[in-house]
Design an enzyme around this catalytic site. Structure first.
Site, PDB file in Angstrom:
ATOM      1  N   HIS A 193      36.113  39.617  38.739  1.00 57.51           N
ATOM      2  CA  HIS A 193      34.683  39.513  37.142  1.00 57.51           C
ATOM      3  C   HIS A 193      34.970  37.502  37.429  1.00 57.51           C
ATOM      4  O   HIS A 193      35.584  36.956  37.835  1.00 57.51           O
ATOM      5  CB  HIS A 193      35.113  39.757  36.238  1.00 57.51           C
ATOM      6  CG  HIS A 193      36.514  39.158  35.475  1.00 57.51           C
ATOM      7  ND1 HIS A 193      36.511  38.467  34.483  1.00 57.51           N
ATOM      8  CD2 HIS A 193      38.178  40.095  35.083  1.00 57.51           C
ATOM      9  CE1 HIS A 193      38.025  38.393  33.694  1.00 57.51           C
ATOM     10  NE2 HIS A 193      38.636  39.525  34.150  1.00 57.51           N
ATOM     11  N   CYS A 229      43.439  40.336  37.215  1.00 57.31           N
ATOM     12  CA  CYS A 229      42.293  40.667  37.740  1.00 57.31           C
ATOM     13  C   CYS A 229      42.185  39.464  38.616  1.00 57.31           C
ATOM     14  O   CYS A 229      42.923  38.521  38.465  1.00 57.31           O
ATOM     15  CB  CYS A 229      41.440  40.354  36.447  1.00 57.31           C
ATOM     16  SG  CYS A 229      41.040  42.221  35.421  1.00 57.31           S
TER      17      CYS A 229
END
Length: 235
Positions: free
Chosen positions: A190, A205
């Site tokens: 992301h 992440c």
């Protein structure tokens, strides 16, 4: 002896004068309440390497112009404290950038990411790089990424994208995670607003620059392969 009316008029005049004087003091250059930390005059342990990276005169001695250039780099890439000191964190970011640049257009030269499965997104934790391949064809990248910090490492191995949300909001960290593509539990590709080089790293992440995350969104889909390998520096 002044009458109460006279005393009231005098007090009003003093208050009015004070109200005018305050903004004049600010305009004259009064120091702000929270001044920025001073630019360091100390020579850091990586002074020569940092000078070379920034194209400065390589003499190993800190100067006001050196400090200004180093501080600008630190501010841009989220390095704190941003006081212009050529320390290990600043040089570590620059050294990583050098390694990423050296990857060129053949990031999988060592063959560590399996590219015999069709489309696959590769993540090299050691170099903090990611790219997308179709067999031997490089489709996107390599692009810089920021993976999990110590204690929150991005998990290695073969994965698959299983859920995508273009406008995802993390309820755990109360932050926007645009172009989220989840491939392992709560770990996803992301975009982030800050620098992907800012230490110490994510909560697992694979953080990306907005344009890179948008490109990954357009190129990948549910079921596509992801392969994560290596080890992030500092973990």
């Amino acid at each position: 002896m002044r009458t109460p009316a006279a005393q009231g008029r005098r007090l009003g005049a003093l208050l009015a004068a004070a109200a005018v004087a305050a903004p004049l003091a600010v305009a004259a250059g009064a120091a702000p309440a929270h001044a920025a930390p001073a630019c360091t005059t100390s020579t850091g342990p990586h002074q020569k390497q940092v000078e070379g990276f920034l194209g400065l005169k390589v003499d190993g001695r800190q100067s006001p112009s050196d400090c200004k250039a180093i501080r600008s780099f630190q501010t841009k890439h989220g390095i704190s404290p941003n006081i212009g000191y050529a320390g290990p964190v600043t040089w570590g970011v620059m050294n990583l950038m050098n390694k990423q640049k050296a990857a060129g257009k053949n990031p999988n030269k060592a063959g560590k990411c399996p590219t015999n499965k069709g489309r696959i997104a590769c993540v090299d934790l050691t170099r903090q790089l990611s790219w997308i391949q179709d067999g031997k064809k490089l489709v996107k990248g390599p692009v810089p990424v920021r993976t999990g910090r110590d204690g929150y490492e991005t998990r290695t191995g073969a994965k698959k994208i299983y859920w995508r949300n273009k406008n995802h909001w993390s309820t755990i960290y109360d932050v926007a995670m645009p172009y989220s593509q989840f491939f392992d539990g709560g770990q996803a590709f992301h975009s982030i607003k800050g620098s992907v080089w800012s230490p110490p790293g994510s909560h697992g992440c694979v953080n990306m620059r907005p344009d890179d995350a948008a490109a990954y969104w357009s190129l990948l889909k549910n079921g596509d392969d992801v392969y994560v390998y290596g080890r992030k520096p500092g973990t």
